[in-house]
Scaffold this active site. Sequence first.
Site, PDB file in Angstrom:
ATOM      1  N   ASN A 138       4.280  -5.621  -3.564  1.00  0.00           N
ATOM      2  CA  ASN A 138       3.092  -6.406  -3.721  1.00  0.00           C
ATOM      3  C   ASN A 138       3.045  -7.859  -3.329  1.00  0.00           C
ATOM      4  O   ASN A 138       4.124  -8.349  -3.572  1.00  0.00           O
ATOM      5  CB  ASN A 138       3.130  -6.488  -5.289  1.00  0.00           C
ATOM      6  CG  ASN A 138       1.714  -7.073  -5.741  1.00  0.00           C
ATOM      7  OD1 ASN A 138       0.827  -6.401  -5.826  1.00  0.00           O
ATOM      8  ND2 ASN A 138       1.508  -8.238  -6.397  1.00  0.00           N
ATOM      9  N   GLU A 201      -0.156  -4.953  -0.091  1.00  0.00           N
ATOM     10  CA  GLU A 201      -1.137  -6.016   0.329  1.00  0.00           C
ATOM     11  C   GLU A 201      -0.849  -6.625   1.980  1.00  0.00           C
ATOM     12  O   GLU A 201      -1.612  -6.826   2.604  1.00  0.00           O
ATOM     13  CB  GLU A 201      -1.053  -7.093  -0.582  1.00  0.00           C
ATOM     14  CG  GLU A 201      -2.142  -6.644  -1.765  1.00  0.00           C
ATOM     15  CD  GLU A 201      -1.115  -6.219  -2.787  1.00  0.00           C
ATOM     16  OE1 GLU A 201      -0.008  -6.046  -2.652  1.00  0.00           O
ATOM     17  OE2 GLU A 201      -1.822  -5.775  -3.702  1.00  0.00           O
ATOM     18  N   ASP A 249     -10.290 -24.026 -13.471  1.00  0.00           N
ATOM     19  CA  ASP A 249     -10.495 -22.586 -12.766  1.00  0.00           C
ATOM     20  C   ASP A 249     -11.740 -22.614 -12.044  1.00  0.00           C
ATOM     21  O   ASP A 249     -12.298 -23.823 -11.842  1.00  0.00           O
ATOM     22  CB  ASP A 249     -10.643 -21.506 -13.933  1.00  0.00           C
ATOM     23  CG  ASP A 249     -10.049 -19.969 -13.523  1.00  0.00           C
ATOM     24  OD1 ASP A 249      -9.825 -19.920 -12.283  1.00  0.00           O
ATOM     25  OD2 ASP A 249      -9.086 -19.717 -14.353  1.00  0.00           O
TER      26      ASP A 249
HETATM   27 MN    MN Z   1      -0.358  -4.710  -5.187  1.00  0.00          MN
END
Ligand code: MN
Length: 427
Positions: A138, A201, A249
């Site tokens: 990941n 990814e 944010d």
């Molecule tokens: Mn992932």
Amino acid sequence: MREFLKTLKDDYRVLEIDNEVSTYLQICEIMRRYPRDTLIFQNIKETEMNIVSGICNTREKIARSIGVEVPGITKRIVEATEHPISIENYQDAKNFFEISKNPDLKEVPVPTYYKKDGGPYITAGVIIAKDPDTGVRNASIHRMLVLGEDRLTPRIVPRHLFTYHQRAESNDEPLEIAIAIGIHPATLLATTTSVSIATDELEVANNFHNGEMGLVKCETVDLEVPECEILLEGKILAHERAEEGPFVDLTDTYDVVRHEPVIQLQKVHYRENAIYHAIMPAGNEHKLLQGLPQEPRIFQAVQNTVPTVKNVVLTEGGCCWLHAAVSIQKQTQGDGKNVIMAALAAHPSLKHCVVVDEDVDVFDSEDLEYAMATRVKGDEDIIIVPLARGSSLDPCAALDGTTTKVGIDATKLLDKEEKFERVSQSL
Ligand code: MN
């Protein structure tokens, strides 16, 4: 990232800032003045390293990084997420990096953006890890608060990395991780896509790089990372939490303080004259990287309902998160309303959605306002959905997470099309 920086210097405005600036507030002050330029800070008060910001702060730069024009970004992201390409080229960290040493984050120019921030924050760091159960890799971007010279606390939303850490922690084990800073914008974009937990990814990124991407093998952890300027190796500790926040944010408002896991670093690698990539919170680079990968999800959902959808944009004014503009080739009366329902359902954080005809440029906020001014009748064209689940980033949301959603159908009436003809466009 270095190669892409050369491309930027040829075709976009790149400002080299030579006067001495501090990572404490000053860098951010300059970043705010140049929201669409690429900035290189060459004289940082606290460190030897330089800082770059704004390598992907416009849709044009992102389009360039993945080899398309702006209206083609959505389709290119769909293509890459549907066809990840496995990676064959590997080299060792010792060969790729000139400098390897024990961690000391004081050497890295991590900015403090605003006075009330919890401290200096790494904002362009991609955390790479492997699922302790399945071994699937990941890669995801996380903001990380610097706690000390070898400790960080990241914000980990409940997605893949969160699950990996939970799985390791349930066996009282830490989770090995690597943090890559200063990577190619196409790779960064791939780390923000919403692919399944079974998809790597970095293999999505390899599609963006036409199958030619290479990875670097870490020295002290069993992980591979994209080529980067700065590589940090370490682990997310089991059963340890620290305060994370406050931090600004996407909405340019403060996020709450949470208790988040703690990263312990054990090794760092730098390229010679390493350039630290800093993403300003709530700046265009942050908004686009987070929001762009959501546009394909909305596009696909709308396409199931109205196949003649042309473009979907999460607008910069709506923080690339809360506002969508959708253009369609309207074929039957009522298409606009169906698009609104599909779009609001596809991206749960979406708050307002405006639907326009294909003669309106969804990338141009003035054109969108024109459509709302000339093609909306309030009592017929506005849908209001109270008490729907909204975004945690929406300052208007109730404590239970609900908010009110609004859809605006700014499409022409099909039986009166000549009344809506834009004369200057039909010449
Ligand atoms: Mn992932």
